[in-house]
Enzyme design. Structure first.
Site, mmCIF file in Angstrom:
data_model
loop_
_atom_site.group_PDB
_atom_site.id
_atom_site.type_symbol
_atom_site.label_atom_id
_atom_site.label_comp_id
_atom_site.label_asym_id
_atom_site.label_seq_id
_atom_site.Cartn_x
_atom_site.Cartn_y
_atom_site.Cartn_z
ATOM 1 N N ARG A 1 0.834 -1.223 0.000
ATOM 2 C CA ARG A 1 0.000 0.000 0.000
ATOM 3 C C ARG A 1 0.868 1.272 0.000
ATOM 4 O O ARG A 1 1.945 1.273 -0.582
ATOM 5 C CB ARG A 1 -0.977 0.045 1.184
ATOM 6 C CG ARG A 1 -1.716 -1.241 1.465
ATOM 7 C CD ARG A 1 -2.729 -1.571 0.409
ATOM 8 N NE ARG A 1 -3.571 -2.678 0.839
ATOM 9 C CZ ARG A 1 -4.009 -3.640 0.043
ATOM 10 N NH1 ARG A 1 -3.704 -3.656 -1.243
ATOM 11 N NH2 ARG A 1 -4.776 -4.589 0.513
ATOM 12 N N ASN B 1 -1.394 -2.180 -7.042
ATOM 13 C CA ASN B 1 -2.794 -1.745 -6.856
ATOM 14 C C ASN B 1 -2.918 -0.817 -5.650
ATOM 15 O O ASN B 1 -3.730 -1.016 -4.749
ATOM 16 C CB ASN B 1 -3.745 -2.944 -6.721
ATOM 17 C CG ASN B 1 -3.413 -3.822 -5.528
ATOM 18 O OD1 ASN B 1 -2.291 -3.825 -5.035
ATOM 19 N ND2 ASN B 1 -4.396 -4.576 -5.054
ATOM 20 N N LYS C 1 1.486 -6.062 -14.262
ATOM 21 C CA LYS C 1 0.448 -6.849 -13.594
ATOM 22 C C LYS C 1 -0.882 -6.679 -14.300
ATOM 23 O O LYS C 1 -1.354 -5.563 -14.508
ATOM 24 C CB LYS C 1 0.314 -6.378 -12.140
ATOM 25 C CG LYS C 1 -0.802 -7.058 -11.341
ATOM 26 C CD LYS C 1 -0.453 -8.494 -10.980
ATOM 27 C CE LYS C 1 -1.628 -9.238 -10.342
ATOM 28 N NZ LYS C 1 -1.784 -8.991 -8.926
ATOM 29 N N ASP D 1 0.975 -12.915 -1.213
ATOM 30 C CA ASP D 1 -0.226 -12.108 -1.424
ATOM 31 C C ASP D 1 -0.673 -11.466 -0.110
ATOM 32 O O ASP D 1 -1.869 -11.229 0.094
ATOM 33 C CB ASP D 1 -1.361 -12.932 -2.049
ATOM 34 C CG ASP D 1 -2.427 -12.039 -2.680
ATOM 35 O OD1 ASP D 1 -2.183 -10.825 -2.815
ATOM 36 O OD2 ASP D 1 -3.501 -12.558 -3.021
ATOM 37 N N ALA E 1 -13.774 -6.842 2.563
ATOM 38 C CA ALA E 1 -12.594 -6.516 1.756
ATOM 39 C C ALA E 1 -11.795 -7.793 1.523
ATOM 40 O O ALA E 1 -11.600 -8.587 2.450
ATOM 41 C CB ALA E 1 -11.744 -5.487 2.482
HETATM 42 C C1 NCD Z 1 -5.391 -8.148 -2.790
HETATM 43 C C2 NCD Z 1 -5.362 -6.773 -2.104
HETATM 44 O O1 NCD Z 1 -5.997 -6.608 -1.050
HETATM 45 O O2 NCD Z 1 -4.707 -5.876 -2.626
HETATM 46 N N1 NCD Z 1 -6.484 -8.912 -2.275
HETATM 47 C C3 NCD Z 1 -6.660 -10.246 -2.332
HETATM 48 O O3 NCD Z 1 -7.743 -10.716 -2.004
HETATM 49 N N2 NCD Z 1 -5.702 -11.060 -2.727
HETATM 50 C C4 NCD Z 1 -5.471 -7.997 -4.276
HETATM 51 C C5 NCD Z 1 -5.175 -9.264 -5.038
HETATM 52 O O4 NCD Z 1 -4.018 -9.681 -5.125
HETATM 53 O O5 NCD Z 1 -6.113 -9.867 -5.566
HETATM 54 ZN ZN ZN Z 2 -2.260 -9.750 -4.473
#
Ligand code: NCD
Ligand code: ZN
Length: 367
Positions: free
Chosen positions: A18, A43, A109, A263, A277
């Site tokens: 982030r 992202n 990506k 991830d 979320a």
């Molecule tokens: C990820 C995120 O929160 O940025 N979330 C997730 O569920 N894995 C985004 C992603 O890699 O899909």
């Molecule tokens: Zn991810």
């Protein structure tokens, strides 16, 4: 004496740091779990959609800027960081060539539009198959990191017994991608299904996949029983048959294809007004979780052969694929309960996955 073994520092080749205070806190957690660096997903808010800070448009973050922010937050501890370019409607073959020539662009990506957290800037895969972006990436050796889920599906196809968004993507999109761009380096990110694992297994060596701890440990039943929303991430955890395929792939003594990418995705608020979320936070504890997952898969980590299999997955395959410097520093995992704590970011809190799951961790990083 408790079982223990020593590993080189490793690279987390799919993570989310982030921005702002969260970036500082999550990078620290990655250093704490002995990462020599990371591939930090783009992202962010705003997304990393351009190469250099001086480039247009202003409303994108640049690789140049985000890369420098992460290195600064690591206080010299990260050897190397890869920031992929977020593929958007504004990405052009020229940008790819320019970025590759300048040495700043190692990966891009693909996000399925609206398919996950922060995916609203993505364009459909066909866009880049047709507009020359994937061809430019193949020509310049830039890796394509793929969030492999079909987007815009009806709920009945998104997740059902016979098919789901990832299966459809790996059955319908990936074969065309690999066939049409034979030189393109591809990573199937956070694999969750047997279909995806089998597909990657059968491709040439420049196509690889990464696997998270949660997809090795859990199934959809763990998410649904008690609606454990801390396990809600995308792609969703799947069935035990899928988990078995992931475990087999990650723990095979002959594994040359599958590597660690946590991830890890920090969310200060998982529950929203009428939803959840997507993303599980595993900063600080990922090697420990992977070790536990390997044992669940039947690997004997008290044995040198088992330890070598684990090292191959955690430390070697991804590092070599991305041509990252081989770390000299080491750390030790020992078989003792880990004391997991929430992560404080300002006055907000991020709950690491195991705390949301009533889960006892059996490995810790030796202090
Ligand atoms: C990820 C995120 O929160 O940025 N979330 C997730 O569920 N894995 C985004 C992603 O890699 O899909
Ligand atoms: Zn991810």
């Amino acid at each position: 004496m408790a079982t223990e073994f020593t590993l080189p520092h490793w690279y987390d080749l799919h993570t989310h740091f982030r921005q702002d205070e969260t970036l500082q806190a999550t990078v620290k957690d990655h250093i704490h779990m002995n990462c020599a660096g990371a591939l930090a997903m783009p992202n962010t808010a705003p997304p990393v959609g351009k190469l250099f800070e001086a480039d247009k448009p202003e409303n994108y973050k640049s690789i140049e800027q985000y890369h420098a922010e992460i290195l600064a937050a690591s206080d010299g501890r990260f050897k190397e960081v890869i920031v992929p370019l977020y593929l958007t409607k504004d990405t052009s073959p020229d940008m790819i060539e320019k970025g590759a020539r300048a040495g700043i662009l190692k990966a891009c990506k693909y996000y399925p539009p609206h398919g996950t957290t922060g995916a609203e800037s993505g364009a459909p895969l066909d866009t880049y198959m047709e507009n020359g972006v994937f061809q430019a990436m193949a020509d310049t050796g830039v890796t394509l990191c793929v969030h492999g889920e079909e987007h815009g599906l009806d709920p009945e196809r998104y997740f059902d017994r016979g098919e789901n968004a990832e299966m459809i993507f790996y059955q319908e999109r990936m074969p065309r991608l690999v066939d049409n761009f034979p030189g393109l380096r591809i990573v199937g990110e956070h694999l969750t299904t047997k279909v995806a694992v089998d597909f990657i297994q059968d491709t040439p060596s420049h196509v690889k996949g990464n696997i998270t701890p949660q997809h090795l440990i859990y199934t959809i039943g763990h998410l649904l029983k008690g609606l454990k929303y801390h396990l809600y991430c995308l792609p969703l955890v799947k069935y035990s048959e899928d988990r078995a395929a992931l475990r087999k792939a990650a723990t095979s003594p002959n594994n040359t294809k599958f590597f660690a990418g946590t991830d890890s995705a920090p969310h200060v608020q998982k529950m929203t007004a009428c939803g959840c979320a997507a993303g599980c936070y595993t900063g600080r504890i990922a090697p420990q979780l992977y070790a536990q997952a390997f044992e669940m898969a039947g690997v004997d980590l008290s044995d040198q052969a088992g330890q070598a299999i684990f090292k191959n997955f955690l430390c070697t395959i991804g590092q070599e694929f991305y041509d990252l410097p081989e770390p000299e520093e080491t750390f030790t995992l020992e078989k003792k309960p880990e004391n997991v704590q929430p992560l404080k970011v300002g006055d907000q809190t991020i709950i690491p996955l195991p705390l949301g799951m009533d889960f006892d961790m059996t490995w810790r990083i030796k202090p």
